[in-house]
Structures are given as structure tokens and as C-alpha cells.
Write a protein that holds these residues in place. Structure first.
Motif, PDB file in Angstrom:
ATOM      1  N   ARG A 123      75.483   9.857  47.166  1.00  0.00           N
ATOM      2  CA  ARG A 123      76.176  11.019  47.725  1.00  0.00           C
ATOM      3  C   ARG A 123      76.459  10.780  49.199  1.00  0.00           C
ATOM      4  NH1 ARG A 123      72.019  14.095  44.914  1.00  0.00           N
ATOM      5  NH2 ARG A 123      72.866  14.485  42.852  1.00  0.00           N
ATOM      6  N   HIS A 155      73.603   9.897  51.906  1.00  0.00           N
ATOM      7  CA  HIS A 155      72.258  10.486  51.790  1.00  0.00           C
ATOM      8  C   HIS A 155      71.221   9.395  51.582  1.00  0.00           C
ATOM      9  CE1 HIS A 155      73.873  14.715  50.562  1.00  0.00           C
ATOM     10  NE2 HIS A 155      74.505  14.201  51.596  1.00  0.00           N
ATOM     11  N   ILE A 169      82.270  17.022  45.215  1.00  0.00           N
ATOM     12  CA  ILE A 169      81.291  18.030  44.801  1.00  0.00           C
ATOM     13  C   ILE A 169      81.814  19.404  45.211  1.00  0.00           C
ATOM     14  CG2 ILE A 169      78.929  18.850  45.084  1.00  0.00           C
ATOM     15  CD1 ILE A 169      78.155  15.904  45.683  1.00  0.00           C
ATOM     16  N   THR A 170      81.985  20.271  44.211  1.00  0.00           N
ATOM     17  CA  THR A 170      82.528  21.609  44.486  1.00  0.00           C
ATOM     18  C   THR A 170      81.539  22.715  44.157  1.00  0.00           C
ATOM     19  OG1 THR A 170      83.543  21.686  42.281  1.00  0.00           O
ATOM     20  CG2 THR A 170      84.907  20.863  44.104  1.00  0.00           C
ATOM     21  N   THR A 171      80.472  22.404  43.434  1.00  0.00           N
ATOM     22  CA  THR A 171      79.490  23.434  43.059  1.00  0.00           C
ATOM     23  C   THR A 171      78.105  23.018  43.531  1.00  0.00           C
ATOM     24  OG1 THR A 171      78.999  22.436  40.913  1.00  0.00           O
ATOM     25  CG2 THR A 171      80.824  24.001  40.983  1.00  0.00           C
ATOM     26  N   SER A 172      77.190  23.951  43.496  1.00  0.00           N
ATOM     27  CA  SER A 172      75.808  23.633  43.887  1.00  0.00           C
ATOM     28  C   SER A 172      75.046  22.951  42.756  1.00  0.00           C
ATOM     29  CB  SER A 172      75.084  24.915  44.321  1.00  0.00           C
ATOM     30  OG  SER A 172      75.105  25.853  43.259  1.00  0.00           O
ATOM     31  N   ASP A 173      75.568  23.052  41.520  1.00  0.00           N
ATOM     32  CA  ASP A 173      74.932  22.392  40.376  1.00  0.00           C
ATOM     33  C   ASP A 173      75.399  20.927  40.346  1.00  0.00           C
ATOM     34  OD1 ASP A 173      73.715  21.639  38.051  1.00  0.00           O
ATOM     35  OD2 ASP A 173      75.016  22.821  36.732  1.00  0.00           O
ATOM     36  N   LEU A 174      74.544  20.022  40.832  1.00  0.00           N
ATOM     37  CA  LEU A 174      74.924  18.608  40.928  1.00  0.00           C
ATOM     38  C   LEU A 174      74.770  17.856  39.612  1.00  0.00           C
ATOM     39  CD1 LEU A 174      73.338  17.796  44.389  1.00  0.00           C
ATOM     40  CD2 LEU A 174      75.713  18.336  43.882  1.00  0.00           C
ATOM     41  N   GLU A 204      86.790  17.802  39.300  1.00  0.00           N
ATOM     42  CA  GLU A 204      86.144  17.156  40.443  1.00  0.00           C
ATOM     43  C   GLU A 204      86.386  15.647  40.479  1.00  0.00           C
ATOM     44  OE1 GLU A 204      82.157  19.818  41.255  1.00  0.00           O
ATOM     45  OE2 GLU A 204      82.045  18.173  39.825  1.00  0.00           O
ATOM     46  N   GLU A 206      80.493  12.138  45.648  1.00  0.00           N
ATOM     47  CA  GLU A 206      79.431  11.426  44.941  1.00  0.00           C
ATOM     48  C   GLU A 206      80.049  10.313  44.111  1.00  0.00           C
ATOM     49  OE1 GLU A 206      75.520  12.959  42.728  1.00  0.00           O
ATOM     50  OE2 GLU A 206      77.361  13.596  41.714  1.00  0.00           O
ATOM     51  N   ARG A 240      83.536  18.285  53.238  1.00  0.00           N
ATOM     52  CA  ARG A 240      83.243  18.198  51.804  1.00  0.00           C
ATOM     53  C   ARG A 240      82.272  17.060  51.517  1.00  0.00           C
ATOM     54  NH1 ARG A 240      89.318  18.050  50.276  1.00  0.00           N
ATOM     55  NH2 ARG A 240      89.655  18.589  52.421  1.00  0.00           N
ATOM     56  N   ARG A 241      81.606  17.170  50.374  1.00  0.00           N
ATOM     57  CA  ARG A 241      80.686  16.112  49.940  1.00  0.00           C
ATOM     58  C   ARG A 241      81.274  15.425  48.711  1.00  0.00           C
ATOM     59  NH1 ARG A 241      75.059  18.205  48.709  1.00  0.00           N
ATOM     60  NH2 ARG A 241      76.250  19.742  47.556  1.00  0.00           N
TER      61      ARG A 241
END
Length: 197
Positions: free
Chosen positions: A144, A151, A100-105, A112, A85, A82-83
Motif C-alpha cells: 500500500r 506503508h 482504495i476508496t473504502t475503509s474495508d481493505l 477500484e 494498493e 488518495r491511497r
């Protein structure tokens, strides 16, 4: 034969020098004022020292809570796929940790959020600098972290009540989060003309 006789003399207090000597057991007003002043001064000094220690401890607790949140994100990401932030809001002087659970950051969902906390009045974020050269002292800054590490690396500079700076250094190579006194320098990329070879 001679006998020793003990003479018993009776004194009446009116006829002796004891009557003229007054023994006093009280204090004068001046003595009382001096004693009260000294006690007040000692109590005031103890209060000032106590609140200074309390303020230092509060700052250290707040900064340690933030460092723990950053470390929690790095540890959770290392142990899973998992990622996470950490979002630092410089305007609101707050931070949150989310999974982070969705691609929309850009959107943070309530489910979350794992940690949401405020910096106190004696612990203020001055600015955030990333190791790619980006810098901000307003709005939001985001760190992140995934299974392979952060990152971006960088530093978060916090000021205590006396405006003394402390740097939280995020190292993207080894996932380390370090707290250092002062506004420390971090490694940033060099421009082509700055490289000697």
C-alpha cells in the motif's frame, strides 16, 4: 611480295576434341543434400537465437510492466491524497493495482481496479519479503502507498525461464522502485539480542 593469308579452318564438332569433353551445369544428389543441410542448419540456428531474444524481451517487458505499475501507484499517491494498493497473487501469478476508496481493505471493488495483469510462463513470482521480516511464497502480498510513501518496503523476487532471480526492491523511505539482478538482501529489523549496543 609475300601476302599474309589467314587460314580459315572449319572444325566440325564431331572431329575435334571438343566433342569428347562434356560440360555439365547440374549438381549431384550429394551436393544438393549437403547444401540443403547447411541451409537448414543456418535457419535453425537463427530461429533458436531469435526465440531466445524474444523470450528475454518478453521477460523484460513483463517485469518492466510490473515495475511501471508499482511506480504508477507511488506517483499517483504522491500527487494526491488518495491511497493505492498493489496486490500480488502468488497462487494465480497475477497482480493488480487499485485505488482504495473504502475503509474495508479486504474487498476489492471492480471500479477500484486500474491495472490487472498476469505474469507469463517465463516470468514467475518466487516470493515476497517485507522489510518488517514477513515473508510469503503463496497467497497474496499487498503493498500500500499513500501521500507519505509506501506503508512497507521489501522485495518481490521474480524468476525468468532459466530460474535466474531478479529482485524488485520497494524502498519505503524514498518511494523508489528498483529492479536488480539476483536475489538481493534488504534491510530488516534486528532482534534485541542481535543489536551490539
Amino acid at each position: 611480295m609475300q601476302t599474309n593469308s589467314i587460314k580459315h579452318t572449319q572444325y566440325s564438332f564431331g572431329d575435334t576434341p571438343y566433342a569428347r569433353h562434356n560440360t555439365r551445369f547440374g549438381f549431384t544428389l550429394t551436393e544438393l543434400i549437403v547444401v540443403v543441410f547447411m541451409i537448414s542448419l543456418i535457419v535453425l540456428m537463427a530461429q533458436v537465437n531469435f526465440f531466445a531474444v524474444l523470450r528475454r524481451n518478453t521477460f523484460k517487458e513483463q517485469i518492466q510492466d510490473f515495475v511501471s505499475t508499482m511506480q504508477m501507484a507511488a506517483s499517483a499517491a504522491a500527487e494526491s491524497d488518495r491511497r493505492y494498493e498493489v496486490i500480488i497473487d502468488l497462487t494465480e501469478q497475477s497482480y493488480l493495482l487499485r485505488q482504495i476508496t473504502t475503509s474495508d481493505l479486504s474487498e476489492v471493488l471492480d471500479e477500484e481496479i486500474m491495472v490487472h495483469n498476469n505474469f507469463g510462463s517465463n516470468c514467475r513470482v518466487a516470493y515476497v519479503q517485507f522489510d518488517d521480516g514477513d515473508y510469503t511464497n503463496e497467497g497474496r502480498a499487498k503493498y500500500r502507498v499513500g501521500h507519505s510513501g509506501w506503508h512497507y518496503g521489501g522485495k518481490i523476487v521474480l524468476l525468468d525461464e532459466a530460474e535466474k532471480p531478479y529482485s524488485i526492491v520497494v524502498n519505503r523511505l524514498n518511494r523508489m522502485i528498483e529492479l536488480k539482478e539476483g536475489d538481493v538482501e534488504i534491510l530488516v529489523p534486528k532482534a534485541e539480542d542481535e543489536v551490539p549496543f
